[in-house]
Design a protein around this motif. Structure first.
Motif, short mmCIF file in Angstrom:
data_model
loop_
_atom_site.label_atom_id
_atom_site.label_comp_id
_atom_site.label_asym_id
_atom_site.label_seq_id
_atom_site.Cartn_x
_atom_site.Cartn_y
_atom_site.Cartn_z
N MET A 28 0.93 -1.24 0.15
CA MET A 28 -0.09 -0.01 -0.21
C MET A 28 0.87 1.29 -0.14
N GLN A 29 0.71 2.15 -0.93
CA GLN A 29 1.43 3.27 -0.85
C GLN A 29 0.89 4.31 0.18
N PRO A 30 1.74 4.88 1.07
CA PRO A 30 1.20 5.56 2.19
C PRO A 30 1.03 6.87 1.67
N SER A 31 0.43 7.86 2.71
CA SER A 31 -0.10 9.23 2.21
C SER A 31 1.00 10.03 2.88
N LEU A 32 2.14 10.13 2.00
CA LEU A 32 3.27 10.89 2.00
C LEU A 32 2.76 12.32 1.48
N VAL A 33 3.42 13.14 1.85
CA VAL A 33 3.06 14.74 1.22
C VAL A 33 4.19 15.05 0.07
N LEU A 34 3.98 15.14 -1.04
CA LEU A 34 4.73 15.29 -2.34
C LEU A 34 5.03 16.71 -2.69
N ALA A 35 6.34 17.14 -2.50
CA ALA A 35 6.68 18.55 -3.18
C ALA A 35 8.00 18.73 -3.68
N PHE A 36 7.90 19.60 -4.80
CA PHE A 36 9.16 19.79 -5.53
C PHE A 36 10.33 19.96 -4.38
N LYS A 37 11.78 19.39 -4.65
CA LYS A 37 12.74 19.64 -4.11
C LYS A 37 13.33 21.14 -4.09
N PRO A 38 13.52 21.85 -3.32
CA PRO A 38 13.79 23.30 -3.17
C PRO A 38 15.27 23.28 -3.84
N PRO A 39 15.61 24.27 -4.94
CA PRO A 39 14.80 25.47 -5.17
C PRO A 39 13.97 25.10 -6.49
N ARG B 23 1.50 23.69 -9.40
CA ARG B 23 1.39 24.94 -8.10
C ARG B 23 1.74 24.42 -6.88
N VAL B 24 0.82 23.35 -6.62
CA VAL B 24 0.81 22.99 -5.20
C VAL B 24 2.23 22.09 -4.96
N LEU B 25 2.63 21.37 -5.93
CA LEU B 25 4.00 20.77 -5.77
C LEU B 25 5.26 21.75 -5.57
N ALA B 26 4.93 23.02 -6.13
CA ALA B 26 5.98 23.86 -5.92
C ALA B 26 5.80 24.85 -4.61
N ALA B 27 4.72 24.57 -3.83
CA ALA B 27 4.32 25.32 -2.77
C ALA B 27 4.35 24.19 -1.59
N ALA C 198 1.45 18.24 -1.32
CA ALA C 198 -0.07 17.48 -0.91
C ALA C 198 0.38 15.99 -1.34
N THR C 199 -0.59 15.17 -0.79
CA THR C 199 -0.47 13.49 -1.14
C THR C 199 -0.63 13.46 -2.42
N GLU C 200 -0.36 12.15 -3.02
CA GLU C 200 -0.56 11.81 -4.36
C GLU C 200 -2.24 11.67 -4.66
N GLU C 201 -2.68 11.49 -3.53
CA GLU C 201 -4.38 11.17 -3.65
C GLU C 201 -5.02 12.76 -3.77
N GLU C 202 -4.63 13.62 -2.87
CA GLU C 202 -5.13 14.89 -3.02
C GLU C 202 -4.83 15.57 -4.46
N LEU C 203 -3.63 15.31 -4.95
CA LEU C 203 -3.32 15.93 -6.15
C LEU C 203 -3.99 15.22 -7.32
N SER C 204 -4.21 13.93 -7.18
CA SER C 204 -4.93 13.54 -8.48
C SER C 204 -6.78 13.82 -8.32
N ASP C 205 -6.93 13.92 -7.08
CA ASP C 205 -8.45 14.28 -7.04
C ASP C 205 -8.65 15.60 -7.57
N ARG C 206 -7.56 16.71 -7.53
CA ARG C 206 -7.71 17.97 -7.95
C ARG C 206 -7.86 17.87 -9.44
N VAL C 207 -7.02 17.17 -10.04
CA VAL C 207 -6.94 16.95 -11.58
C VAL C 207 -8.10 16.31 -12.08
N LEU C 208 -8.79 15.27 -11.29
CA LEU C 208 -9.89 14.58 -11.71
C LEU C 208 -10.93 15.54 -11.64
N GLN C 209 -10.96 16.37 -10.69
CA GLN C 209 -12.45 17.31 -10.46
C GLN C 209 -12.17 18.50 -11.48
N MET C 210 -11.02 18.97 -11.87
CA MET C 210 -10.75 20.04 -12.79
C MET C 210 -10.73 19.82 -14.29
#
Ligand SMILES: Cc1cc2nc3c(=O)[nH]c(=O)nc-3n(C[C@H](O)[C@H](O)[C@H](O)COP(=O)(O)O)c2cc1C
Length: 478
Positions: A1-12, A53-57, A60-72
């Protein structure tokens, strides 16, 4: 099972929105030789743009990100989102943060691009133990877990992560850790262990109580410090700046090409006639074939004239070259970047016309500066070399090479110390060949005592101390 890790771009890493349907993900240049990386995405759908934009700020978790893509964007855009996400992971652009009670516990930061991140789930009743190569240190205000086995590092956010790591020095199951470190949910501990396992910090304990690295024949011979030094001084397992980066250009003055005189008591050395040598010397092939380590000497000590000729032929400054970043030289032995950071100290036990003691060799003037007479530290240095060379004979002369570290570190990054050791080899081989051509008895020495040397000579250990040794004497039969 993939865990609910928060994904973000590596700074900078940043997302540049160039037009309504084109974005460029920009991975800034690391000083040195890793190029700037740009990742264009065109056309970019509104949902994907929001996810970027969320990844650069805040991430969010993969699930949250895919939900947004699905909705929009609707279902047809989801494969594109997953495609890009996988690309970002493979290119080492994404950090994964594990939360505990809504706060970061640990963040996995990739340190080398082009590495896949394969999630490995730990078993709840299986014991795991930390790798002996994993280590924690403070870096840029973070408490970081690193290992030369890994292509990523883990930032530990607070004491809980550090406490879990400390407990994992011994084999632990998830349940045992839950009892030892209270206040962390069992599933979070399981995810924490999975994160460490997926980052090569941790291994499964086998039936015999060992972990994989202890039974792997190629790995058992590696000492912790050697593997770390190897992995960090070579390219490929880190993205630190590497090579000629001149990182101290505007911060530190570089040490001068020639070390200022260390003594007023100067002893001029004999200079051989090179023209005559070129006519009368042994052939190159003879010297190569005859070269060997000799650890016993004739009763008659080496002479000051032989020492002068030997140093002139192996280590003098032949000429100075002005480079745009400072003066460098040419000597008979090759040296990284022409920086010639090695200083030669002559520790005399017995030498005709030269009293026992320590001398510094000036390669520019080809003379010795007397530092000290024979004392207990001089004897200790000679004894170290005697024991290192199987106690055949007390060395007549011990040559200690001390590195002025900043001379090389001022130019090179990541590799400076490894280059210094290679320079020692270059000097040792040149000395072997010259002493063979002169019928002297040479032997390299592998391990010296750098603390003892710094005390004997009075240098600052961090600025200049010994990195190599060579012993010399008169050959039996001479
Ligand atoms: C980097 C290096 C370190 C060495 N260290 C030692 C040493 O500490 N003691 C010693 O007796 N010989 C030492 N030697 C000499 C080697 O034992 C020797 O070169 C090797 O046995 C091959 O023999 P040969 O030089 O006579 O051809 C060293 C040689 C090198 C290149």
């Amino acid at each position: 099972m993939q865990p609910s890790l928060v994904l973000a771009f590596k700074p900078p890493i940043s997302v540049i929105e160039e037009s309504g349907d084109r974005v460029v993900i920009q991975v800034p240049r690391v000083k040195g030789n890793i190029p700037q990386y740009t990742f264009p995405i065109e056309p970019v759908s509104p949902g994907l743009l929001t996810a970027l934009r969320v990844l650069a700020a805040e991430g969010a978790t993969e699930e949250e990100l895919s939900d947004r893509v699905l909705q929009m964007d609707g279902f047809p855009q989801l494969p594109a989102f997953y495609y890009y996400l996988q690309q970002f992971i493979n290119l080492g652009m994404l950090c994964h943060t594990l939360l505990s009670e809504g706060l970061p516990l640990a963040t996995r930061v990739p340190i080398y691009p082009s590495q896949k991140f394969d999630w490995k789930e730990v078993a709840i009743d299986q014991k795991y133990r930390l790798s002996r190569f994993a280590y924690c240190h403070q870096y840029e205000g973070n408490f970081v877990l690193e290992s030369p086995l890994s292509h990523a590092k883990i930032i530990l956010a607070d004491w809980q992560g550090a406490a879990l790591i400390a407990a994992l020095a011994q084999p632990q199951t998830c349940q045992e850790l839950c009892h030892k470190i209270p206040g962390i949910a069992p599933e979070t501990i399981q995810q924490f262990l999975s994160l460490l396992l997926s980052t090569e910090m941790l291994s499964e304990v086998q039936g015999d109580g060992k972990i994989g690295e202890e039974t792997n024949k190629a790995m058992v011979s590696w000492e912790f410090h050697d593997l770390l030094f190897h992995a960090r001084s070579r390219k490929g397992r880190h993205n630190n700046p590497s090579g000629k980066t001149f990182r101290f250009l505007d911060q530190l003055e570089q040490p001068p090409m020639v070390k200022p005189e260390v003594s007023e008591d100067i002893i001029k050395l004999y200079k051989p006639d090179l023209q005559k040598l070129q006519e009368e010397d042994y052939s190159f092939t003879w010297v190569l074939e005859e070269r060997q380590s000799i650890r016993t000497y004739s009763d008659k000590p080496i002479t000051d004239k032989q020492l002068g000729e030997f140093l002139y032929r192996s280590a003098r400054n032949k000429r100075i070259v002005d480079k745009d970043y400072g003066q460098c030289t040419h000597r008979p032995y090759a040296n990284s970047g022409g920086r010639y950071e090695l200083e030669i100290y002559v520790i005399v036990n017995t030498c005709e016309h030269l009293a026992a003691g320590i001398y510094h060799y000036c390669p520019q003037e080809h003379h010795l500066g007397r530092l000290t007479e024979r004392n207990s530290l001089v004897d200790a240095l000679l004894e170290e070399a005697y024991f290192a060379t199987n106690q055949f004979s007390m060395p007549q002369v011990l040559l200690v090479f001390a590195a002025r570290f900043q001379r090389l570190a001022w130019v090179y990054e990541s590799a400076a110390y490894s280059l210094i050791l290679k320079d020692v080899g270059s000097l040792q081989q040149t000395m072997y060949l010259v002493s063979t051509a002169m019928n002297l008895a040479p032997c390299a020495v592998g391990c010296g005592n750098s603390d003892l040397f710094a005390a004997a000579v009075g240098t600052d250990y961090y600025a200049e101390t010994s990195v190599g040794e060579f012993i010399l004497g008169s050959r039996l039969g001479n």
